[in-house]
Design a protein around this motif. Structure first.
Motif, short mmCIF file in Angstrom:
data_model
loop_
_atom_site.label_atom_id
_atom_site.label_comp_id
_atom_site.label_asym_id
_atom_site.label_seq_id
_atom_site.Cartn_x
_atom_site.Cartn_y
_atom_site.Cartn_z
N VAL A 1 -24.22 49.43 -29.81
CA VAL A 1 -23.46 49.27 -28.45
C VAL A 1 -21.82 49.29 -28.72
O VAL A 1 -21.51 48.65 -29.81
N SER A 2 -21.31 49.99 -27.96
CA SER A 2 -19.88 50.02 -28.24
C SER A 2 -18.97 49.02 -27.50
O SER A 2 -18.86 49.21 -26.28
N SER A 3 -18.42 48.29 -28.26
CA SER A 3 -17.85 47.20 -27.79
C SER A 3 -16.40 47.56 -27.08
O SER A 3 -15.75 47.05 -26.14
N GLU A 4 -15.83 48.84 -27.77
CA GLU A 4 -14.58 49.44 -27.19
C GLU A 4 -14.92 50.06 -25.93
O GLU A 4 -14.11 49.99 -24.97
N ALA A 5 -16.07 50.75 -25.61
CA ALA A 5 -16.49 51.35 -24.48
C ALA A 5 -16.56 50.14 -23.20
O ALA A 5 -15.98 50.29 -22.22
N ALA A 6 -17.13 49.01 -23.68
CA ALA A 6 -17.09 47.87 -22.71
C ALA A 6 -15.83 47.54 -22.44
O ALA A 6 -15.59 46.96 -21.26
N PHE A 7 -15.05 47.23 -23.40
CA PHE A 7 -13.59 46.69 -23.31
C PHE A 7 -12.99 47.55 -22.28
O PHE A 7 -12.31 47.25 -21.20
N LEU A 8 -12.86 48.81 -22.48
CA LEU A 8 -12.08 49.77 -21.50
C LEU A 8 -12.61 49.80 -20.20
O LEU A 8 -11.92 49.99 -19.32
N ALA A 9 -14.16 49.63 -19.83
CA ALA A 9 -14.71 49.65 -18.89
C ALA A 9 -14.42 48.29 -18.12
O ALA A 9 -14.02 48.59 -16.76
N ALA A 10 -14.32 47.14 -18.89
CA ALA A 10 -13.84 46.00 -18.08
C ALA A 10 -12.30 46.33 -17.67
O ALA A 10 -11.86 45.80 -16.39
N VAL A 11 -11.29 46.67 -18.31
CA VAL A 11 -9.82 46.98 -17.83
C VAL A 11 -9.87 48.08 -16.73
O VAL A 11 -9.19 47.56 -15.74
N ALA B 1 -20.41 43.93 -13.08
CA ALA B 1 -21.25 43.04 -12.61
C ALA B 1 -20.85 41.62 -13.18
O ALA B 1 -21.01 40.63 -12.22
N TYR B 2 -20.61 41.57 -14.37
CA TYR B 2 -20.47 40.27 -14.95
C TYR B 2 -19.18 39.93 -15.57
O TYR B 2 -18.83 38.68 -15.91
N GLY B 3 -18.47 40.77 -15.52
CA GLY B 3 -16.86 40.31 -15.59
C GLY B 3 -16.57 39.95 -17.02
O GLY B 3 -17.18 40.85 -17.93
N ALA B 4 -15.67 39.11 -17.18
CA ALA B 4 -15.50 38.50 -18.67
C ALA B 4 -16.71 38.15 -19.25
O ALA B 4 -16.79 38.72 -20.79
N ILE B 5 -17.72 37.54 -18.87
CA ILE B 5 -18.64 37.00 -19.55
C ILE B 5 -19.57 38.32 -19.95
O ILE B 5 -20.23 38.26 -21.08
N GLY B 6 -19.71 39.18 -19.07
CA GLY B 6 -20.50 40.49 -19.38
C GLY B 6 -19.74 41.40 -20.60
O GLY B 6 -20.51 41.76 -21.60
N LEU B 7 -18.27 41.28 -20.52
CA LEU B 7 -17.54 41.93 -21.65
C LEU B 7 -17.89 41.09 -22.90
O LEU B 7 -18.10 41.72 -24.10
N CYS B 8 -17.71 39.88 -22.83
CA CYS B 8 -18.09 39.09 -23.80
C CYS B 8 -19.45 39.23 -24.50
O CYS B 8 -19.54 39.58 -25.97
N ALA B 9 -20.56 39.19 -23.65
CA ALA B 9 -21.88 39.58 -24.28
C ALA B 9 -22.08 41.01 -24.86
O ALA B 9 -22.38 41.17 -25.94
N ALA B 10 -21.13 41.98 -24.18
CA ALA B 10 -21.35 43.23 -24.68
C ALA B 10 -20.58 43.49 -26.16
O ALA B 10 -21.30 44.20 -27.10
N ALA B 11 -19.37 42.78 -26.17
CA ALA B 11 -18.57 43.01 -27.57
C ALA B 11 -19.45 42.03 -28.62
O ALA B 11 -19.27 42.45 -29.59
N PHE B 12 -20.13 40.74 -28.15
CA PHE B 12 -21.07 40.11 -29.20
C PHE B 12 -22.05 41.17 -29.96
O PHE B 12 -22.30 41.26 -30.82
N VAL B 13 -22.83 41.43 -28.89
CA VAL B 13 -23.95 42.68 -29.42
C VAL B 13 -23.45 43.76 -30.14
O VAL B 13 -24.00 44.37 -31.13
N GLY B 14 -22.02 44.45 -29.70
CA GLY B 14 -21.45 45.41 -30.52
C GLY B 14 -21.19 45.09 -31.95
O GLY B 14 -21.05 46.09 -32.70
N ALA B 15 -21.01 43.79 -32.30
CA ALA B 15 -20.57 43.22 -33.43
C ALA B 15 -21.95 43.18 -34.47
O ALA B 15 -21.82 43.18 -35.70
N THR B 16 -23.25 43.36 -33.81
CA THR B 16 -24.30 43.49 -34.64
C THR B 16 -24.68 44.76 -35.08
O THR B 16 -23.92 45.43 -34.71
#
Length: 145
Positions: A30-40, A11-26
């Motif tokens: 949240v798995s930023s890796e899963a978000a990354f793979l989902a985006a690709v 739904a949110y593309g690159a910005i959604g991935l950026c947000a998910a990766a941000f939260v994943g670093a806290t």
């Protein structure tokens, strides 16, 4: 990979991935890796996914560092309350900056970035090391898929 995470990134593309990766670093699970793979998988260009996941995750690590720096006593006490937090503090005290080479790992990585702030690791060294590890982690995921 959770369907909600896939939907979010689609739904949110690159910005959604950026947000998910941000939260994943806290410390939020949240798995930023899963978000990354989902985006690709959703069609985001690999280079774009690599950029935005790395930026989001690095900024999340900077937030952890800042929390550790500004609330040193309180964060240090909280880290001592968990096994991974104690290990992060111990490694940071013993090895300093090189301890951050493990910050890309699950479980211990997020506490290490907090401990780096608590331990007053120089920001000048923290940023390039942490950012480089994020880029390397997502690049490795691209290579594996």
């Amino acid at each position: 990979m959770s369907p909600e995470l896939v939907d979010w990134v689609q739904a949110y593309g690159a910005i959604g991935l950026c947000a998910a990766a941000f939260v994943g670093a806290t410390l939020v699970p949240v798995s930023s890796e899963a978000a990354f793979l989902a985006a690709v998988a959703a069609g985001l260009a690999p280079s774009t996914a690599l950029l935005w996941a790395s930026v989001g995750n690095t900024v999340g690590c900077l937030v952890n560092y800042g929390i550790g720096w500004t609330a040193r006593e309180r964060v240090g006490d909280r880290l001592l309350g968990s096994r991974s937090g104690r290990a992060a503090l111990r490694w940071t005290e013993r090895y300093g900056l090189p301890a951050l080479l493990l910050s890309w790992l699950p479980v211990i990585g997020d506490p290490l970035t907090l401990a780096a702030g608590v331990g007053r690791i120089r920001l000048l060294w923290f940023v390039p090391l942490v950012a480089g590890l994020r880029v390397a982690r997502y690049a490795a995921l691209l290579w594996l898929v």
